[in-house]
Design a protein around this motif. Structure first.
Motif, PDB file in Angstrom:
ATOM      1  N   THR A  47      48.187  30.263  37.505  1.00 12.67           N
ATOM      2  CA  THR A  47      46.786  30.489  37.870  1.00 12.67           C
ATOM      3  C   THR A  47      46.472  29.778  39.179  1.00 12.67           C
ATOM      4  O   THR A  47      47.134  28.806  39.546  1.00 12.67           O
ATOM      5  CB  THR A  47      45.817  29.979  36.782  1.00 12.67           C
ATOM      6  OG1 THR A  47      46.037  28.584  36.602  1.00 12.67           O
ATOM      7  CG2 THR A  47      45.993  30.712  35.483  1.00 12.67           C
ATOM      8  N   GLY A  48      45.454  30.254  39.846  1.00 15.78           N
ATOM      9  CA  GLY A  48      44.976  29.644  41.083  1.00 15.78           C
ATOM     10  C   GLY A  48      43.605  30.187  41.423  1.00 15.78           C
ATOM     11  O   GLY A  48      43.222  31.271  40.975  1.00 15.78           O
ATOM     12  N   ASP A  49      42.854  29.409  42.194  1.00  8.71           N
ATOM     13  CA  ASP A  49      41.510  29.811  42.598  1.00  8.71           C
ATOM     14  C   ASP A  49      41.515  30.239  44.053  1.00  8.71           C
ATOM     15  O   ASP A  49      42.205  29.653  44.887  1.00  8.71           O
ATOM     16  CB  ASP A  49      40.531  28.653  42.419  1.00  8.71           C
ATOM     17  CG  ASP A  49      40.363  28.267  40.961  1.00  8.71           C
ATOM     18  OD1 ASP A  49      40.441  29.168  40.104  1.00  8.71           O
ATOM     19  OD2 ASP A  49      40.157  27.072  40.673  1.00  8.71           O
ATOM     20  N   THR A  50      40.724  31.246  44.354  1.00 12.07           N
ATOM     21  CA  THR A  50      40.602  31.733  45.721  1.00 12.07           C
ATOM     22  C   THR A  50      39.229  32.345  45.906  1.00 12.07           C
ATOM     23  O   THR A  50      38.405  32.338  44.981  1.00 12.07           O
ATOM     24  CB  THR A  50      41.721  32.749  46.063  1.00 12.07           C
ATOM     25  OG1 THR A  50      41.683  33.011  47.467  1.00 12.07           O
ATOM     26  CG2 THR A  50      41.571  34.046  45.282  1.00 12.07           C
ATOM     27  N   ARG A  51      38.995  32.894  47.066  1.00  9.61           N
ATOM     28  CA  ARG A  51      37.716  33.543  47.371  1.00  9.61           C
ATOM     29  C   ARG A  51      38.006  34.904  47.971  1.00  9.61           C
ATOM     30  O   ARG A  51      38.933  35.077  48.744  1.00  9.61           O
ATOM     31  CB  ARG A  51      36.932  32.685  48.362  1.00  9.61           C
ATOM     32  CG  ARG A  51      35.631  33.353  48.806  1.00  9.61           C
ATOM     33  CD  ARG A  51      34.783  32.450  49.626  1.00  9.61           C
ATOM     34  NE  ARG A  51      34.214  31.468  48.731  1.00  9.61           N
ATOM     35  CZ  ARG A  51      33.710  30.325  49.110  1.00  9.61           C
ATOM     36  NH1 ARG A  51      33.685  30.000  50.370  1.00  9.61           N
ATOM     37  NH2 ARG A  51      33.215  29.475  48.243  1.00  9.61           N
ATOM     38  N   ALA A 111      50.117  34.005  45.894  1.00 12.59           N
ATOM     39  CA  ALA A 111      49.580  35.360  45.835  1.00 12.59           C
ATOM     40  C   ALA A 111      48.992  35.722  47.198  1.00 12.59           C
ATOM     41  O   ALA A 111      48.266  34.922  47.785  1.00 12.59           O
ATOM     42  CB  ALA A 111      48.510  35.464  44.760  1.00 12.59           C
ATOM     43  N   VAL A 112      49.300  36.925  47.667  1.00 14.04           N
ATOM     44  CA  VAL A 112      48.849  37.384  48.968  1.00 14.04           C
ATOM     45  C   VAL A 112      48.143  38.721  48.799  1.00 14.04           C
ATOM     46  O   VAL A 112      48.651  39.615  48.121  1.00 14.04           O
ATOM     47  CB  VAL A 112      50.047  37.547  49.940  1.00 14.04           C
ATOM     48  CG1 VAL A 112      49.588  38.063  51.283  1.00 14.04           C
ATOM     49  CG2 VAL A 112      50.805  36.248  50.082  1.00 14.04           C
ATOM     50  N   ASP A 160      46.074  32.855  51.539  1.00 10.61           N
ATOM     51  CA  ASP A 160      47.086  32.957  50.494  1.00 10.61           C
ATOM     52  C   ASP A 160      46.721  31.985  49.380  1.00 10.61           C
ATOM     53  O   ASP A 160      46.266  30.870  49.633  1.00 10.61           O
ATOM     54  CB  ASP A 160      48.466  32.611  51.047  1.00 10.61           C
ATOM     55  CG  ASP A 160      48.947  33.629  52.076  1.00 10.61           C
ATOM     56  OD1 ASP A 160      48.273  34.658  52.258  1.00 10.61           O
ATOM     57  OD2 ASP A 160      49.994  33.367  52.679  1.00 10.61           O
ATOM     58  N   THR A 161      46.940  32.405  48.147  1.00 15.29           N
ATOM     59  CA  THR A 161      46.534  31.614  46.993  1.00 15.29           C
ATOM     60  C   THR A 161      47.721  30.894  46.383  1.00 15.29           C
ATOM     61  O   THR A 161      48.705  31.527  46.014  1.00 15.29           O
ATOM     62  CB  THR A 161      45.879  32.530  45.936  1.00 15.29           C
ATOM     63  OG1 THR A 161      44.822  33.248  46.558  1.00 15.29           O
ATOM     64  CG2 THR A 161      45.345  31.716  44.782  1.00 15.29           C
ATOM     65  N   ARG A 162      47.628  29.593  46.252  1.00 22.51           N
ATOM     66  CA  ARG A 162      48.672  28.775  45.614  1.00 22.51           C
ATOM     67  C   ARG A 162      48.463  28.852  44.118  1.00 22.51           C
ATOM     68  O   ARG A 162      47.369  28.629  43.612  1.00 22.51           O
ATOM     69  CB  ARG A 162      48.554  27.335  46.099  1.00 22.51           C
ATOM     70  CG  ARG A 162      49.453  26.400  45.382  1.00 22.51           C
ATOM     71  CD  ARG A 162      50.504  25.833  46.320  1.00 22.51           C
ATOM     72  NE  ARG A 162      51.234  24.756  45.682  1.00 22.51           N
ATOM     73  CZ  ARG A 162      52.382  24.914  45.071  1.00 22.51           C
ATOM     74  NH1 ARG A 162      52.943  26.103  45.037  1.00 22.51           N
ATOM     75  NH2 ARG A 162      53.005  23.910  44.508  1.00 22.51           N
ATOM     76  N   LEU A 163      49.528  29.184  43.398  1.00 25.42           N
ATOM     77  CA  LEU A 163      49.482  29.330  41.943  1.00 25.42           C
ATOM     78  C   LEU A 163      50.368  28.287  41.291  1.00 25.42           C
ATOM     79  O   LEU A 163      51.465  28.009  41.774  1.00 25.42           O
ATOM     80  CB  LEU A 163      49.960  30.726  41.537  1.00 25.42           C
ATOM     81  CG  LEU A 163      49.241  31.915  42.179  1.00 25.42           C
ATOM     82  CD1 LEU A 163      49.978  33.194  41.877  1.00 25.42           C
ATOM     83  CD2 LEU A 163      47.816  31.989  41.682  1.00 25.42           C
ATOM     84  N   VAL A 164      49.907  27.724  40.188  1.00 26.03           N
ATOM     85  CA  VAL A 164      50.708  26.779  39.413  1.00 26.03           C
ATOM     86  C   VAL A 164      50.498  27.070  37.936  1.00 26.03           C
ATOM     87  O   VAL A 164      49.490  27.643  37.540  1.00 26.03           O
ATOM     88  CB  VAL A 164      50.341  25.303  39.714  1.00 26.03           C
ATOM     89  CG1 VAL A 164      50.710  24.937  41.135  1.00 26.03           C
ATOM     90  CG2 VAL A 164      48.877  25.041  39.467  1.00 26.03           C
ATOM     91  N   GLY A 165      51.455  26.672  37.112  1.00 25.47           N
ATOM     92  CA  GLY A 165      51.341  26.869  35.677  1.00 25.47           C
ATOM     93  C   GLY A 165      52.677  26.695  35.004  1.00 25.47           C
ATOM     94  O   GLY A 165      53.631  26.156  35.566  1.00 25.47           O
TER      95      GLY A 165
END
Length: 187
Positions: free
Chosen positions: A66-70, A47-48, A55-60
């Motif tokens: 889902t992924g965590d970011t700030r 996700a950007v 950039d957020t790495r997503l897995v599922g």
């Protein structure tokens, strides 16, 4: 032929349920968030958004990643576009960043793309910032505040090296003298 159409109908419907959501739904700048993306065919993605620190790495699996970011501490208040690439499939959505004085709202779905449908998420509130927000005064013993341009702080020079060698020589002579005296006493 009717059986084929019936078998494809749920897949087509699932593809229409694409969307991006955040927990908390409307974060403040600097907040830790969990990003959920629905409608991805793969098991990983990225996700950007200009609102994210990186950039957020997503897995599922099962179509939800889902992924965590700030959220950037310098992020502007208001809507921000999010683009998700999950195994070649692109999903777009919009998130909203609240002002720094506004408390984060409970979990809900952020504004997803036009064809997205809302789905519930859980609240995950960070207990404390996970990284420093200012330079840390640490290390270097008493030298952390010294700088090469500070004339009051001199680095060790030739005089210090000569004095250190002199002290080491005296210590060596004392050890040798003691050893010689002990060897004379045993005879």
């Amino acid at each position: 032929m009717l059986a084929v159409a019936a078998a494809l109908a749920p897949t087509a419907h699932a593809a229409d349920e694409q969307g991006v959501s955040l927990t908390p739904a409307i974060p403040t700048p600097g907040a830790d968030v969990r990003l959920s993306v629905r409608g991805c065919a793969g098991t990983s993605g990225t996700a950007v958004s200009d609102a994210f620190v990186a950039d957020t790495r997503l897995v599922g699996e099962d179509g939800t990643l889902t992924g965590d970011t700030r959220i950037r501490s310098s992020s502007t208040v208001g809507p921000h576009a999010v683009t998700v690439d999950c195994d070649g499939q692109e999903i777009k959505g919009v998130i909203t960043v609240a002002g720094p004085s506004a408390p984060p709202s409970p979990a809900a779905t952020a504004a997803p793309s036009a064809s997205a449908q809302a789905f519930p998420t859980t609240t995950a509130t960070p207990s404390a910032p996970s990284s420093p927000t200012a330079p840390v005064q640490a290390g270097g013993g008493g030298t952390s505040n010294a700088s090469p341009s500070d004339a009051r702080v001199a680095a060790p020079g030739t005089w210090h090296a000569v004095f250190g060698l002199l002290l080491a020589g005296v210590a060596f002579a004392a050890v040798v003298a003691r050893g010689v005296r002990r060897s004379r006493d045993t005879e």
